[in-house]
Design a protein around this motif. Structure first.
Motif, mmCIF file in Angstrom:
data_model
loop_
_atom_site.group_PDB
_atom_site.id
_atom_site.type_symbol
_atom_site.label_atom_id
_atom_site.label_comp_id
_atom_site.label_asym_id
_atom_site.label_seq_id
_atom_site.Cartn_x
_atom_site.Cartn_y
_atom_site.Cartn_z
ATOM 1 N N GLY A 54 0.673 -1.243 -0.107
ATOM 2 C CA GLY A 54 -0.036 0.100 -0.091
ATOM 3 C C GLY A 54 0.851 1.206 0.136
ATOM 4 N N GLY A 55 0.705 2.115 -0.832
ATOM 5 C CA GLY A 55 1.231 3.465 -0.972
ATOM 6 C C GLY A 55 2.499 3.645 -1.739
ATOM 7 N N VAL A 56 2.814 2.567 -2.296
ATOM 8 C CA VAL A 56 4.154 2.629 -3.160
ATOM 9 C C VAL A 56 3.814 3.303 -4.501
ATOM 10 C CG1 VAL A 56 5.085 0.510 -2.376
ATOM 11 C CG2 VAL A 56 3.550 0.395 -4.439
ATOM 12 N N GLY A 57 2.698 3.432 -5.018
ATOM 13 C CA GLY A 57 2.254 4.624 -5.998
ATOM 14 C C GLY A 57 1.668 3.639 -7.064
ATOM 15 N N LYS A 58 1.029 2.518 -6.936
ATOM 16 C CA LYS A 58 0.481 1.672 -8.204
ATOM 17 C C LYS A 58 -0.580 2.609 -8.976
ATOM 18 C CE LYS A 58 -0.785 -1.687 -5.368
ATOM 19 N NZ LYS A 58 -0.028 -0.857 -3.890
ATOM 20 N N SER A 59 -1.524 3.084 -8.125
ATOM 21 C CA SER A 59 -2.701 3.652 -8.876
ATOM 22 C C SER A 59 -2.267 5.045 -9.325
ATOM 23 C CB SER A 59 -3.643 4.163 -7.547
ATOM 24 O OG SER A 59 -4.169 3.252 -6.814
ATOM 25 N N SER A 60 -0.940 5.609 -8.972
ATOM 26 C CA SER A 60 -0.499 6.881 -9.483
ATOM 27 C C SER A 60 0.273 6.536 -10.800
ATOM 28 C CB SER A 60 0.544 7.286 -8.444
ATOM 29 O OG SER A 60 -0.003 7.738 -7.461
ATOM 30 N N LEU A 61 0.942 5.234 -10.743
ATOM 31 C CA LEU A 61 1.579 5.029 -12.082
ATOM 32 C C LEU A 61 0.514 4.690 -13.154
ATOM 33 C CD1 LEU A 61 4.194 2.515 -10.531
ATOM 34 C CD2 LEU A 61 4.781 4.638 -12.081
ATOM 35 N N ALA A 76 -5.488 -3.055 -4.429
ATOM 36 C CA ALA A 76 -5.177 -2.506 -3.119
ATOM 37 C C ALA A 76 -4.092 -3.333 -2.308
ATOM 38 C CB ALA A 76 -6.496 -2.779 -2.423
ATOM 39 N N GLY A 77 -2.900 -2.627 -2.000
ATOM 40 C CA GLY A 77 -1.775 -3.156 -1.541
ATOM 41 C C GLY A 77 -1.909 -3.368 0.080
ATOM 42 N N GLN A 78 -3.014 -2.760 0.732
ATOM 43 C CA GLN A 78 -3.024 -3.067 2.092
ATOM 44 C C GLN A 78 -3.482 -4.551 2.559
ATOM 45 O OE1 GLN A 78 -5.401 0.577 2.732
ATOM 46 N NE2 GLN A 78 -3.892 0.817 4.227
ATOM 47 N N SER A 117 8.940 7.422 -11.639
ATOM 48 C CA SER A 117 8.429 8.333 -10.849
ATOM 49 C C SER A 117 6.880 8.831 -11.499
ATOM 50 C CB SER A 117 9.148 9.742 -10.468
ATOM 51 O OG SER A 117 8.283 10.683 -9.998
ATOM 52 N N ALA A 118 5.677 8.449 -10.920
ATOM 53 C CA ALA A 118 4.616 8.849 -11.401
ATOM 54 C C ALA A 118 4.412 10.369 -11.309
ATOM 55 C CB ALA A 118 3.502 8.153 -10.625
ATOM 56 N N LYS A 119 5.162 10.890 -10.163
ATOM 57 C CA LYS A 119 4.972 12.098 -9.881
ATOM 58 C C LYS A 119 5.755 13.006 -11.185
ATOM 59 C CE LYS A 119 5.947 15.994 -6.900
ATOM 60 N NZ LYS A 119 6.940 16.327 -5.737
ATOM 61 N N VAL A 139 11.226 7.779 -7.700
ATOM 62 C CA VAL A 139 12.571 8.157 -7.836
ATOM 63 C C VAL A 139 12.933 9.571 -7.599
ATOM 64 C CG1 VAL A 139 13.764 6.062 -8.865
ATOM 65 C CG2 VAL A 139 12.422 7.791 -10.266
ATOM 66 N N ASP A 140 11.949 10.345 -7.628
ATOM 67 C CA ASP A 140 12.154 11.807 -7.378
ATOM 68 C C ASP A 140 12.522 12.112 -6.154
ATOM 69 O OD1 ASP A 140 9.064 12.589 -6.014
ATOM 70 O OD2 ASP A 140 9.196 10.820 -7.334
ATOM 71 N N LYS A 141 12.163 11.188 -5.252
ATOM 72 C CA LYS A 141 12.376 11.232 -3.798
ATOM 73 C C LYS A 141 13.855 11.312 -3.390
ATOM 74 C CE LYS A 141 8.931 10.893 -0.904
ATOM 75 N NZ LYS A 141 7.812 10.465 -0.004
ATOM 76 N N PHE A 168 -5.804 8.359 -2.565
ATOM 77 C CA PHE A 168 -6.391 7.645 -1.529
ATOM 78 C C PHE A 168 -5.914 6.302 -1.560
ATOM 79 C CE2 PHE A 168 -9.526 11.119 -0.992
ATOM 80 C CZ PHE A 168 -9.298 11.489 0.160
ATOM 81 N N HIS A 169 -6.028 5.409 -0.557
ATOM 82 C CA HIS A 169 -5.567 4.033 -0.913
ATOM 83 C C HIS A 169 -6.838 3.482 -1.631
ATOM 84 C CE1 HIS A 169 -2.265 3.466 1.500
ATOM 85 N NE2 HIS A 169 -2.777 4.294 2.649
ATOM 86 N N THR A 170 -6.158 2.591 -2.550
ATOM 87 C CA THR A 170 -7.395 1.488 -3.447
ATOM 88 C C THR A 170 -8.023 0.437 -2.573
ATOM 89 O OG1 THR A 170 -6.090 1.945 -5.145
ATOM 90 C CG2 THR A 170 -7.549 0.230 -5.498
ATOM 91 N N ILE A 171 -9.267 0.473 -2.861
ATOM 92 C CA ILE A 171 -9.965 -0.698 -1.960
ATOM 93 C C ILE A 171 -10.389 -1.822 -2.952
ATOM 94 C CG2 ILE A 171 -12.222 -1.064 -0.748
ATOM 95 C CD1 ILE A 171 -12.030 1.885 0.151
ATOM 96 N N PHE A 218 -1.373 13.412 -12.075
ATOM 97 C CA PHE A 218 -0.887 13.021 -10.779
ATOM 98 C C PHE A 218 -1.503 13.496 -9.587
ATOM 99 C CE2 PHE A 218 2.187 13.459 -7.432
ATOM 100 C CZ PHE A 218 2.458 12.037 -6.918
ATOM 101 N N ASP A 219 -1.974 12.723 -8.730
ATOM 102 C CA ASP A 219 -2.656 13.289 -7.468
ATOM 103 C C ASP A 219 -1.703 13.059 -6.532
ATOM 104 O OD1 ASP A 219 -4.329 14.193 -5.491
ATOM 105 O OD2 ASP A 219 -5.915 12.444 -5.955
ATOM 106 N N SER A 220 -1.318 14.121 -5.720
ATOM 107 C CA SER A 220 -0.672 14.037 -4.445
ATOM 108 C C SER A 220 -1.319 13.648 -3.402
ATOM 109 C CB SER A 220 0.341 15.417 -4.329
ATOM 110 O OG SER A 220 -0.629 16.435 -4.062
#
Ligand SMILES: Nc1nc2c(ncn2[C@@H]2O[C@H](COP(=O)(O)OP(=O)(O)OP(=O)(O)O)[C@@H](O)[C@H]2O)c(=O)[nH]1
Length: 201
Positions: free
Chosen positions: A16-23, A64-66, A154-156, A126-128, A37-40, A32-34
């Motif tokens: 959860g939170g690694v950026g799957k939806s963002s990619l 959903a990764g959670q 980087s999805a961002k 990788v932008d971080k 929300f987590h996917t369900i 890109f949405d900074s």
């Protein structure tokens, strides 16, 4: 886009939170949405593309990764043509969990021949600047676990996002081609170095 299109299902897995939806959203909608929300459960989007002269409709499944959503996501693994194992370079635990995601996919997708299944590994964000996983470590993991392609995204910033999905398509097409050769009784080039070049028959 003209010509007969091949429908390919690729699935994004990872913590959860690694950026799957963002990619997925970056690739399909170029947004890109900074504050994502987590996917369900799961969501999917399609995008048409052309890779090496082949017309493909890529159906991208974002899961959903959670851990608490495990039972909602695993029924969707079957029929996937490629799995994008995703971690975040600023989250060491997400990298260390890659093996669990690989196993979960193989089990629930009921992959008959895991050695030849096309996985692609993505190190996202990788932008971080606060990296916790080096490129070399990630490449070693890929080498040791199935000689998988590794891409840093980087999805961002939209770094390597298109390249990543195109690589997924190339891996699937290469495996398909290899299977066709096997069925035709052709000799496989054992020295080619790529997944598609490894022996299957
Ligand atoms: N800096 C940076 N942040 C990102 C990147 N990709 C995603 N994020 C952010 O990371 C957070 C989680 O992104 P998601 O795309 O929701 O992650 P996910 O893997 O789909 O998460 P689950 O739905 O819980 O599995 C969001 O705040 C995103 O904006 C990236 O490449 N760089």
């Amino acid at each position: 886009m003209s010509g007969k299109s091949l429908l390919l299902k690729v699935i994004l897995l990872g913590d959860g939170g690694v950026g799957k939806s963002s990619l997925m959203n970056r690739y399909v909608t170029n947004k890109f949405d900074s504050q994502a929300f987590h996917t369900i459960g799961v969501e999917f989007l399609n995008r048409d593309l052309e890779v090496d002269g082949r017309f493909v409709t890529l159906q991208i499944w974002d899961t959903a990764g959670q851990e608490r959503f495990k039972s909602l996501r695993t029924p969707f693994y079957r029929g996937a043509d490629c799995c994008l194992l995703t971690f975040s370079v600023d989250d060491r635990q997400s990298f260390e969990n890659l093996g669990n995601w690989q196993k979960e996919f193989i089990y629930y997708a009921d992959v008959k021949d895991p050695e030849h299944f096309p996985f692609v590994v993505l190190g996202n964000k990788v932008d971080k600047e606060d990296r916790q996983v080096t490129t070399e470590e990630a490449q070693s993991w890929c080498m040791e676990n199935g000689d998988y392609p590794y891409l840093e995204t980087s999805a961002k910033d939209d770094t390597n996002v298109t390249v990543a999905f195109e690589e997924a398509v190339r891996q699937v097409l290469a495996v398909e081609e290899q299977l066709e050769h096997c069925m035709l009784g052709h000799t496989i080039d054992l020295n080619s170095g790529s997944k598609a070049g490894s022996s299957c028959c």
